[in-house]
Write a protein that holds these residues in place. Sequence first.
Motif, PDB file in Angstrom:
ATOM      1  N   LEU A  26      19.450  48.185  42.447  1.00 19.41           N
ATOM      2  CA  LEU A  26      20.563  47.356  42.004  1.00 19.41           C
ATOM      3  C   LEU A  26      21.800  47.638  42.847  1.00 19.41           C
ATOM      4  CD1 LEU A  26      21.820  45.395  39.939  1.00 19.41           C
ATOM      5  CD2 LEU A  26      22.302  47.377  38.514  1.00 19.41           C
ATOM      6  N   VAL A  27      22.443  46.574  43.324  1.00 19.08           N
ATOM      7  CA  VAL A  27      23.714  46.672  44.038  1.00 19.08           C
ATOM      8  C   VAL A  27      24.750  45.958  43.177  1.00 19.08           C
ATOM      9  CG1 VAL A  27      24.973  46.128  46.145  1.00 19.08           C
ATOM     10  CG2 VAL A  27      22.538  46.662  46.268  1.00 19.08           C
ATOM     11  N   ILE A  28      25.739  46.703  42.706  1.00 24.69           N
ATOM     12  CA  ILE A  28      26.794  46.143  41.858  1.00 24.69           C
ATOM     13  C   ILE A  28      28.014  45.884  42.727  1.00 24.69           C
ATOM     14  CG2 ILE A  28      28.289  46.554  39.877  1.00 24.69           C
ATOM     15  CD1 ILE A  28      26.110  48.457  38.810  1.00 24.69           C
ATOM     16  N   VAL A  29      28.472  44.643  42.745  1.00 26.59           N
ATOM     17  CA  VAL A  29      29.664  44.258  43.507  1.00 26.59           C
ATOM     18  C   VAL A  29      30.806  44.110  42.515  1.00 26.59           C
ATOM     19  CG1 VAL A  29      30.682  42.543  45.039  1.00 26.59           C
ATOM     20  CG2 VAL A  29      28.251  43.060  45.211  1.00 26.59           C
ATOM     21  N   ARG A  30      31.876  44.881  42.736  1.00 25.22           N
ATOM     22  CA  ARG A  30      33.042  44.843  41.848  1.00 25.22           C
ATOM     23  C   ARG A  30      34.285  44.446  42.651  1.00 25.22           C
ATOM     24  NH1 ARG A  30      32.293  47.133  36.802  1.00 25.22           N
ATOM     25  NH2 ARG A  30      30.461  48.458  36.605  1.00 25.22           N
ATOM     26  N   PRO A  31      34.684  43.176  42.592  1.00 30.11           N
ATOM     27  CA  PRO A  31      35.928  42.773  43.251  1.00 30.11           C
ATOM     28  C   PRO A  31      37.127  43.217  42.413  1.00 30.11           C
ATOM     29  CG  PRO A  31      34.886  40.895  42.215  1.00 30.11           C
ATOM     30  CD  PRO A  31      33.966  42.051  42.019  1.00 30.11           C
ATOM     31  N   GLU A  32      38.156  43.707  43.074  1.00 30.59           N
ATOM     32  CA  GLU A  32      39.346  44.176  42.378  1.00 30.59           C
ATOM     33  C   GLU A  32      40.440  43.118  42.436  1.00 30.59           C
ATOM     34  OE1 GLU A  32      40.325  47.738  44.424  1.00 30.59           O
ATOM     35  OE2 GLU A  32      38.754  48.907  43.428  1.00 30.59           O
ATOM     36  N   GLY A  33      41.137  42.951  41.349  1.00 28.67           N
ATOM     37  CA  GLY A  33      42.323  42.087  41.300  1.00 28.67           C
ATOM     38  C   GLY A  33      42.070  40.661  41.730  1.00 28.67           C
ATOM     39  N   GLU A  34      42.813  40.239  42.729  1.00 26.49           N
ATOM     40  CA  GLU A  34      42.806  38.850  43.178  1.00 26.49           C
ATOM     41  C   GLU A  34      41.998  38.653  44.460  1.00 26.49           C
ATOM     42  OE1 GLU A  34      44.338  36.286  41.524  1.00 26.49           O
ATOM     43  OE2 GLU A  34      44.773  37.731  39.936  1.00 26.49           O
ATOM     44  N   VAL A  35      40.824  39.234  44.545  1.00 20.46           N
ATOM     45  CA  VAL A  35      39.967  39.042  45.721  1.00 20.46           C
ATOM     46  C   VAL A  35      39.529  37.584  45.763  1.00 20.46           C
ATOM     47  CG1 VAL A  35      37.775  39.675  46.787  1.00 20.46           C
ATOM     48  CG2 VAL A  35      39.180  41.421  45.734  1.00 20.46           C
ATOM     49  N   ARG A  36      39.612  36.988  46.936  1.00 18.83           N
ATOM     50  CA  ARG A  36      39.274  35.571  47.094  1.00 18.83           C
ATOM     51  C   ARG A  36      37.785  35.340  46.838  1.00 18.83           C
ATOM     52  NH1 ARG A  36      40.362  33.650  52.532  1.00 18.83           N
ATOM     53  NH2 ARG A  36      39.862  31.668  51.591  1.00 18.83           N
ATOM     54  N   LEU A  37      37.478  34.195  46.271  1.00 24.05           N
ATOM     55  CA  LEU A  37      36.098  33.825  45.985  1.00 24.05           C
ATOM     56  C   LEU A  37      35.294  33.736  47.275  1.00 24.05           C
ATOM     57  CD1 LEU A  37      33.953  32.924  43.957  1.00 24.05           C
ATOM     58  CD2 LEU A  37      34.784  30.591  44.260  1.00 24.05           C
ATOM     59  N   GLN A  38      35.900  33.229  48.343  1.00 22.38           N
ATOM     60  CA  GLN A  38      35.202  33.116  49.625  1.00 22.38           C
ATOM     61  C   GLN A  38      34.785  34.492  50.137  1.00 22.38           C
ATOM     62  OE1 GLN A  38      34.187  30.353  51.173  1.00 22.38           O
ATOM     63  NE2 GLN A  38      33.172  31.661  52.660  1.00 22.38           N
ATOM     64  N   THR A  39      35.616  35.498  49.935  1.00 15.37           N
ATOM     65  CA  THR A  39      35.280  36.860  50.350  1.00 15.37           C
ATOM     66  C   THR A  39      34.060  37.361  49.585  1.00 15.37           C
ATOM     67  OG1 THR A  39      37.606  37.280  50.821  1.00 15.37           O
ATOM     68  CG2 THR A  39      36.184  39.203  50.571  1.00 15.37           C
ATOM     69  N   MET A  40      34.034  37.108  48.279  1.00 15.43           N
ATOM     70  CA  MET A  40      32.880  37.545  47.474  1.00 15.43           C
ATOM     71  C   MET A  40      31.604  36.834  47.908  1.00 15.43           C
ATOM     72  SD  MET A  40      34.384  38.090  43.649  1.00 15.43           S
ATOM     73  CE  MET A  40      35.096  36.469  43.492  1.00 15.43           C
ATOM     74  N   VAL A  41      31.706  35.552  48.184  1.00 20.76           N
ATOM     75  CA  VAL A  41      30.526  34.791  48.617  1.00 20.76           C
ATOM     76  C   VAL A  41      30.027  35.312  49.961  1.00 20.76           C
ATOM     77  CG1 VAL A  41      29.739  32.509  49.364  1.00 20.76           C
ATOM     78  CG2 VAL A  41      31.084  32.732  47.282  1.00 20.76           C
ATOM     79  N   GLU A  42      30.939  35.620  50.874  1.00 20.69           N
ATOM     80  CA  GLU A  42      30.539  36.178  52.167  1.00 20.69           C
ATOM     81  C   GLU A  42      29.831  37.512  51.982  1.00 20.69           C
ATOM     82  OE1 GLU A  42      34.174  36.320  54.357  1.00 20.69           O
ATOM     83  OE2 GLU A  42      34.185  34.155  54.738  1.00 20.69           O
ATOM     84  N   TRP A  43      30.331  38.346  51.076  1.00 26.02           N
ATOM     85  CA  TRP A  43      29.677  39.621  50.801  1.00 26.02           C
ATOM     86  C   TRP A  43      28.301  39.415  50.169  1.00 26.02           C
ATOM     87  CZ3 TRP A  43      29.894  44.451  52.276  1.00 26.02           C
ATOM     88  CH2 TRP A  43      31.037  44.895  52.913  1.00 26.02           C
ATOM     89  N   LEU A  44      28.182  38.477  49.248  1.00 27.86           N
ATOM     90  CA  LEU A  44      26.877  38.217  48.627  1.00 27.86           C
ATOM     91  C   LEU A  44      25.867  37.753  49.666  1.00 27.86           C
ATOM     92  CD1 LEU A  44      27.970  36.502  45.287  1.00 27.86           C
ATOM     93  CD2 LEU A  44      27.085  38.817  45.592  1.00 27.86           C
TER      94      LEU A  44
END
Length: 130
Positions: free
Chosen positions: A96-114
């Motif tokens: 399992l890899v848990i991704v935890r964005p903090e505060g106001e991380v942009r959605l595009q950044t999270m999608v790129e990481w995924l």
Amino acid sequence: MRIEVPARRRNLISLTPLIDVVFILLVFFMLASSFLDWRGISLNMPPVSEVGRVHDGSLELRLGVDGSVSLDGEAVSRDAALRRVGAAVSTEPDRLVIVRPEGEVRLQTMVEWLEALSGAGATNVSLRQG
């Protein structure tokens, strides 16, 4: 004396202008639209009983607003994080890899990481609130 009335000629409607207009509209919509290959990312929500639970052996990836990345509490670069995740999932594919964005991380950044995690071989990825 007989007066002959000339036969009234019927006006025919030409279809050429109509075809021209339809063609111009077709060309306009073809050029105005984009034909990108949109791919969806499947996100499965964990069961309610597992929301607050910590999983043993899981990797926790924290994404900072300023672009900082930490893997299991250690500040690392993007490439180093992806290498470590790739190495971990190569030995244990269901890790399992848990991704935890903090505060106001942009959605595009999270999608790129995924997408990057998927490219590194991680198939069991969970997006949690930071």
